[in-house]
Design a protein around this motif. Sequence first.
Motif, PDB file in Angstrom:
ATOM      1  N   ASN A  36       2.696 -19.630   4.401  1.00 54.10           N
ATOM      2  CA  ASN A  36       1.396 -19.437   5.032  1.00 54.10           C
ATOM      3  C   ASN A  36       0.858 -20.796   5.471  1.00 54.10           C
ATOM      4  OD1 ASN A  36       0.446 -20.683   2.698  1.00 54.10           O
ATOM      5  ND2 ASN A  36      -0.379 -18.797   1.812  1.00 54.10           N
ATOM      6  N   ALA A  37      -0.398 -20.835   5.886  1.00 54.14           N
ATOM      7  CA  ALA A  37      -0.982 -22.085   6.388  1.00 54.14           C
ATOM      8  C   ALA A  37      -0.962 -23.189   5.328  1.00 54.14           C
ATOM      9  CB  ALA A  37      -2.407 -21.847   6.866  1.00 54.14           C
ATOM     10  N   THR A  38      -1.260 -22.845   4.089  1.00 53.85           N
ATOM     11  CA  THR A  38      -1.234 -23.839   3.015  1.00 53.85           C
ATOM     12  C   THR A  38       0.183 -24.337   2.786  1.00 53.85           C
ATOM     13  OG1 THR A  38      -3.102 -22.728   1.958  1.00 53.85           O
ATOM     14  CG2 THR A  38      -1.861 -24.303   0.613  1.00 53.85           C
ATOM     15  N   GLY A  39       1.123 -23.424   2.768  1.00 50.79           N
ATOM     16  CA  GLY A  39       2.531 -23.792   2.598  1.00 50.79           C
ATOM     17  C   GLY A  39       3.008 -24.703   3.704  1.00 50.79           C
ATOM     18  N   VAL A  42       1.810 -28.185   3.059  1.00 52.97           N
ATOM     19  CA  VAL A  42       2.658 -28.789   2.021  1.00 52.97           C
ATOM     20  C   VAL A  42       3.993 -29.209   2.617  1.00 52.97           C
ATOM     21  CG1 VAL A  42       3.937 -28.293  -0.108  1.00 52.97           C
ATOM     22  CG2 VAL A  42       1.539 -27.593   0.102  1.00 52.97           C
ATOM     23  N   TRP A  43       4.607 -28.343   3.402  1.00 53.96           N
ATOM     24  CA  TRP A  43       5.923 -28.639   3.999  1.00 53.96           C
ATOM     25  C   TRP A  43       5.850 -29.868   4.908  1.00 53.96           C
ATOM     26  CZ3 TRP A  43      10.594 -27.229   2.696  1.00 53.96           C
ATOM     27  CH2 TRP A  43      11.647 -27.519   3.562  1.00 53.96           C
ATOM     28  N   ARG A  44       4.819 -29.914   5.742  1.00 52.77           N
ATOM     29  CA  ARG A  44       4.664 -31.069   6.647  1.00 52.77           C
ATOM     30  C   ARG A  44       4.488 -32.363   5.852  1.00 52.77           C
ATOM     31  NH1 ARG A  44       0.410 -28.385  10.866  1.00 52.77           N
ATOM     32  NH2 ARG A  44       1.914 -27.293  12.194  1.00 52.77           N
ATOM     33  N   ALA A  45       3.736 -32.303   4.758  1.00 52.39           N
ATOM     34  CA  ALA A  45       3.534 -33.500   3.920  1.00 52.39           C
ATOM     35  C   ALA A  45       4.859 -33.955   3.325  1.00 52.39           C
ATOM     36  CB  ALA A  45       2.515 -33.218   2.826  1.00 52.39           C
ATOM     37  N   ILE A  46       5.645 -33.012   2.846  1.00 51.99           N
ATOM     38  CA  ILE A  46       6.949 -33.359   2.280  1.00 51.99           C
ATOM     39  C   ILE A  46       7.821 -34.019   3.340  1.00 51.99           C
ATOM     40  CG2 ILE A  46       9.095 -32.406   1.360  1.00 51.99           C
ATOM     41  CD1 ILE A  46       7.329 -30.246   0.003  1.00 51.99           C
ATOM     42  N   SER A  59      -7.150 -30.841   3.818  1.00 56.60           N
ATOM     43  CA  SER A  59      -7.254 -29.709   4.742  1.00 56.60           C
ATOM     44  C   SER A  59      -8.324 -28.713   4.322  1.00 56.60           C
ATOM     45  CB  SER A  59      -5.910 -28.985   4.833  1.00 56.60           C
ATOM     46  OG  SER A  59      -4.934 -29.826   5.392  1.00 56.60           O
ATOM     47  N   TRP A  60      -8.560 -28.580   3.013  1.00 56.63           N
ATOM     48  CA  TRP A  60      -9.538 -27.639   2.488  1.00 56.63           C
ATOM     49  C   TRP A  60     -10.432 -28.340   1.471  1.00 56.63           C
ATOM     50  CZ3 TRP A  60      -4.460 -26.214   3.447  1.00 56.63           C
ATOM     51  CH2 TRP A  60      -4.290 -25.254   4.446  1.00 56.63           C
ATOM     52  N   PRO A  61     -11.321 -29.241   1.939  1.00 61.15           N
ATOM     53  CA  PRO A  61     -12.138 -30.038   1.017  1.00 61.15           C
ATOM     54  C   PRO A  61     -13.117 -29.208   0.181  1.00 61.15           C
ATOM     55  CG  PRO A  61     -12.829 -30.383   3.284  1.00 61.15           C
ATOM     56  CD  PRO A  61     -11.584 -29.562   3.331  1.00 61.15           C
ATOM     57  N   SER A  62     -13.435 -28.000   0.604  1.00 56.86           N
ATOM     58  CA  SER A  62     -14.381 -27.188  -0.161  1.00 56.86           C
ATOM     59  C   SER A  62     -13.723 -26.460  -1.335  1.00 56.86           C
ATOM     60  CB  SER A  62     -15.065 -26.168   0.758  1.00 56.86           C
ATOM     61  OG  SER A  62     -14.101 -25.258   1.266  1.00 56.86           O
ATOM     62  N   VAL A  63     -12.398 -26.467  -1.387  1.00 52.39           N
ATOM     63  CA  VAL A  63     -11.681 -25.801  -2.481  1.00 52.39           C
ATOM     64  C   VAL A  63     -11.545 -26.786  -3.641  1.00 52.39           C
ATOM     65  CG1 VAL A  63      -9.518 -24.697  -3.157  1.00 52.39           C
ATOM     66  CG2 VAL A  63     -10.439 -24.326  -0.859  1.00 52.39           C
ATOM     67  N   ASP A  64     -11.761 -26.286  -4.844  1.00 55.59           N
ATOM     68  CA  ASP A  64     -11.677 -27.100  -6.059  1.00 55.59           C
ATOM     69  C   ASP A  64     -10.296 -27.764  -6.150  1.00 55.59           C
ATOM     70  OD1 ASP A  64     -12.663 -27.824  -8.827  1.00 55.59           O
ATOM     71  OD2 ASP A  64     -10.852 -26.686  -9.314  1.00 55.59           O
ATOM     72  N   ALA A  65     -10.278 -29.058  -6.439  1.00 51.67           N
ATOM     73  CA  ALA A  65      -9.026 -29.824  -6.502  1.00 51.67           C
ATOM     74  C   ALA A  65      -8.082 -29.288  -7.570  1.00 51.67           C
ATOM     75  CB  ALA A  65      -9.314 -31.304  -6.740  1.00 51.67           C
ATOM     76  N   CYS A  68      -6.317 -26.413  -6.031  1.00 51.59           N
ATOM     77  CA  CYS A  68      -5.329 -26.919  -5.078  1.00 51.59           C
ATOM     78  C   CYS A  68      -4.081 -27.393  -5.812  1.00 51.59           C
ATOM     79  CB  CYS A  68      -5.911 -28.065  -4.251  1.00 51.59           C
ATOM     80  SG  CYS A  68      -7.186 -27.567  -3.079  1.00 51.59           S
ATOM     81  N   LYS A  69      -4.275 -28.120  -6.915  1.00 52.20           N
ATOM     82  CA  LYS A  69      -3.129 -28.632  -7.672  1.00 52.20           C
ATOM     83  C   LYS A  69      -2.279 -27.498  -8.216  1.00 52.20           C
ATOM     84  CE  LYS A  69      -1.737 -31.730 -11.429  1.00 52.20           C
ATOM     85  NZ  LYS A  69      -0.413 -31.242 -11.291  1.00 52.20           N
ATOM     86  N   LEU A  70      -2.913 -26.478  -8.762  1.00 56.14           N
ATOM     87  CA  LEU A  70      -2.188 -25.330  -9.285  1.00 56.14           C
ATOM     88  C   LEU A  70      -1.377 -24.655  -8.183  1.00 56.14           C
ATOM     89  CD1 LEU A  70      -1.551 -23.318 -11.568  1.00 56.14           C
ATOM     90  CD2 LEU A  70      -3.630 -22.085 -10.895  1.00 56.14           C
ATOM     91  N   ASP A  71      -2.004 -24.443  -7.028  1.00 51.77           N
ATOM     92  CA  ASP A  71      -1.315 -23.793  -5.906  1.00 51.77           C
ATOM     93  C   ASP A  71      -0.147 -24.635  -5.394  1.00 51.77           C
ATOM     94  OD1 ASP A  71      -3.100 -21.715  -6.133  1.00 51.77           O
ATOM     95  OD2 ASP A  71      -4.268 -22.258  -4.354  1.00 51.77           O
ATOM     96  N   VAL A  72      -0.366 -25.937  -5.249  1.00 55.73           N
ATOM     97  CA  VAL A  72       0.697 -26.824  -4.756  1.00 55.73           C
ATOM     98  C   VAL A  72       1.842 -26.891  -5.757  1.00 55.73           C
ATOM     99  CG1 VAL A  72       1.274 -29.225  -4.174  1.00 55.73           C
ATOM    100  CG2 VAL A  72      -0.787 -28.161  -3.221  1.00 55.73           C
ATOM    101  N   ASP A  73       1.518 -27.036  -7.033  1.00 53.38           N
ATOM    102  CA  ASP A  73       2.564 -27.090  -8.060  1.00 53.38           C
ATOM    103  C   ASP A  73       3.387 -25.807  -8.084  1.00 53.38           C
ATOM    104  OD1 ASP A  73       1.788 -29.642  -8.779  1.00 53.38           O
ATOM    105  OD2 ASP A  73       0.763 -29.013 -10.618  1.00 53.38           O
ATOM    106  N   THR A  74       2.717 -24.670  -7.960  1.00 52.21           N
ATOM    107  CA  THR A  74       3.409 -23.381  -7.956  1.00 52.21           C
ATOM    108  C   THR A  74       4.337 -23.271  -6.750  1.00 52.21           C
ATOM    109  OG1 THR A  74       1.583 -22.328  -9.137  1.00 52.21           O
ATOM    110  CG2 THR A  74       3.081 -20.876  -7.922  1.00 52.21           C
TER     111      THR A  74
END
Length: 94
Positions: A36-39, A42-46, A59-65, A68-74
Amino acid sequence: RRVVAWATAGDDVLCHEDGGEAFLLHVPSGHYYGLNATGLVVWRAIEAGTDPLNAVIASWPSVDATRCKLDVDTLLASLAAAGLVREVGIAPDR
């Protein structure tokens, strides 16, 4: 914070972007994976060699960090399990 450096699986993964999402093909297995957009962020950053978590937070400054960490780690764990990325090192805590 612990920062892990990730690398794509190189020529073994093909990425096709379409409408803010992406489709990854793991060539050796023939399996497709959707991002999805978040993925895609992440892919572009990698691919750029930058920190995926920082990219998502920017990209989503209003979302709790923490969220974000949990989603990225998963996502990174799932991509690694599928053979799409590999961990290449851990940077010191910042």
